[in-house]
Design an enzyme around this catalytic site. Structure first.
Site, PDB file in Angstrom:
ATOM      1  CG  HIS A 104      -2.074  -0.988   1.082  1.00 45.70           C
ATOM      2  ND1 HIS A 104      -2.562  -1.425  -0.123  1.00 45.70           N
ATOM      3  CD2 HIS A 104      -2.803  -1.631   2.043  1.00 45.70           C
ATOM      4  CE1 HIS A 104      -3.549  -2.289   0.098  1.00 45.70           C
ATOM      5  NE2 HIS A 104      -3.705  -2.439   1.397  1.00 45.70           N
ATOM      6  CG  HIS A 174      -7.928  -0.342   2.356  1.00 44.82           C
ATOM      7  ND1 HIS A 174      -8.517  -1.054   3.369  1.00 44.82           N
ATOM      8  CD2 HIS A 174      -6.968  -1.162   1.850  1.00 44.82           C
ATOM      9  CE1 HIS A 174      -7.933  -2.233   3.502  1.00 44.82           C
ATOM     10  NE2 HIS A 174      -6.985  -2.324   2.578  1.00 44.82           N
ATOM     11  CD  GLU A 286      -8.297  -3.440  -0.502  1.00 49.13           C
ATOM     12  OE1 GLU A 286      -7.135  -3.117  -0.821  1.00 49.13           O
ATOM     13  OE2 GLU A 286      -8.550  -4.364   0.282  1.00 49.13           O
TER      14      GLU A 286
END
Length: 321
Positions: A104, A174, A286
């Site tokens: 991420h 997210h 996502e």
């Protein structure tokens, strides 16, 4: 539309909260991390309630960042294997903040940055410059994310980015969704990307036929087991700042038989990561390019070059039945 100061970070930086409200949907958005702090929608009885997980203040997100509650994730969402990739013959080394992998965007990705905010029609545009070398990624990246509500109360997030040097980009939201009880999930995906022991794709694109991952017919979400990238069968319409006309055909639907709430997801992206951890009472949907794409030539490319514009959009529609 309203904006207010809602607290500060440990270093004293002020964080602002924007309120978007239209057609029965209320969304609260933070300039810290581009975080969708709150989404409130009605159930089948008309009772409005919160449907995403999060904290009451910026301090909560700063103190407990690992769940990535509601965050704008980047410069690259999901995992890059071994924290390295090769682009145009040059090896780039990234922070290994997810075991042996980059996760991420690294130790301090886009979710831990304060963004500039500007009001736009029916929403707000967040923007920042990610300097060359930030978290190991090449190129100076000018990036924006525009959050808006359409006439039906749907939430549209549209991303844009440009670079001054070849780089890789993959952005997503997210949020963890809890529509008010047990969930059933439908996904327009006949394939998925199998994982190795470090949660990185093996490079294979495998069919879901005959497996518990086949959500082409709605089935109950398997909490504590789902953390997979689905290869979407369709993503109608071109990517664009405002999305395509009609915002595309839904590629996923989350439904709570308890509350009657329905969440539909449409996107320009080729993949959907579904994450339903056992320790959290919510499901993350996502939209994304595939994990480890920079190291997998068979996967859709995430390379962005000077003169090109990265564009991506996702629409979250709300309803009841």
């Amino acid at each position: 539309m309203k904006v207010e100061e809602c607290g500060s970070l440990a270093d004293g930086t002020t964080v602002h909260r924007w309120l978007l409200e239209r057609a029965g949907t209320r969304v609260r958005l933070l300039t810290y991390g581009g975080i969708v702090q709150s989404v409130e929608i009605p159930d089948r009885n008309g009772d409005t309630a919160e449907v995403v997980l999060g904290f009451d203040s910026p301090a909560g997100y700063e103190a407990d960042p690992d769940p990535y509650y509601g965050a704008l994730v980047g410069r690259y969402a999901n995992r890059i294997g071994n924290g390295t990739f090769v682009l145009d013959g040059r090896t780039h080394h990234l922070a290994r903040n997810g075991g042996t992998n980059s996760l991420h965007g690294g130790e301090r990705g886009f979710d831990k940055r304060v963004w500039d905010a500007q009001e736009v029609e029916d929403g707000v545009r967040l923007s920042r410059v990610s300097p060359d070398g930030e978290e190991g990624f090449p190129g100076r990246l000018e990036v924006s994310a525009t959050y808006s509500l359409d006439g039906t109360g749907a939430l549209l997030i549209a991303y844009e980015a440009v670079t001054d040097a070849p780089t890789v980009v993959g952005l997503t939201n997210h949020s963890y969704w809890n529509l008010g009880g047990a969930h059933e999930l439908w996904i327009a995906a006949g394939h998925y990307t199998p994982l190795d022991e470090t949660q990185v794709p093996t490079g294979e694109i495998a069919p879901v036929d005959g497996t518990w991952l086949d959500h082409r017919t709605p089935r109950e979400v398997v909490v504590g087991r789902l953390d997979h990238n689905f290869v979407l069968d369709r993503n109608d319409g071109p990517a664009g700042q405002d999305g395509p006309a009609g915002a595309g055909e839904p590629v996923a639907e989350l439904y709570s038989p308890v509350s009657g709430r329905v969440l539909t997801v449409s996107t320009s992206e080729p993949g959907l990561q579904v994450y339903a951890p056992g320790h959290l009472d919510g499901v993350a949907l996502e939209t994304q390019h595939f994990p480890d794409s920079p190291n997998r030539p068979r996967f859709p490319s995430t390379v962005l070059r000077p003169g090109e514009v990265y564009r991506s959009w996702t629409r979250y529609g709300f309803g009841v039945r």
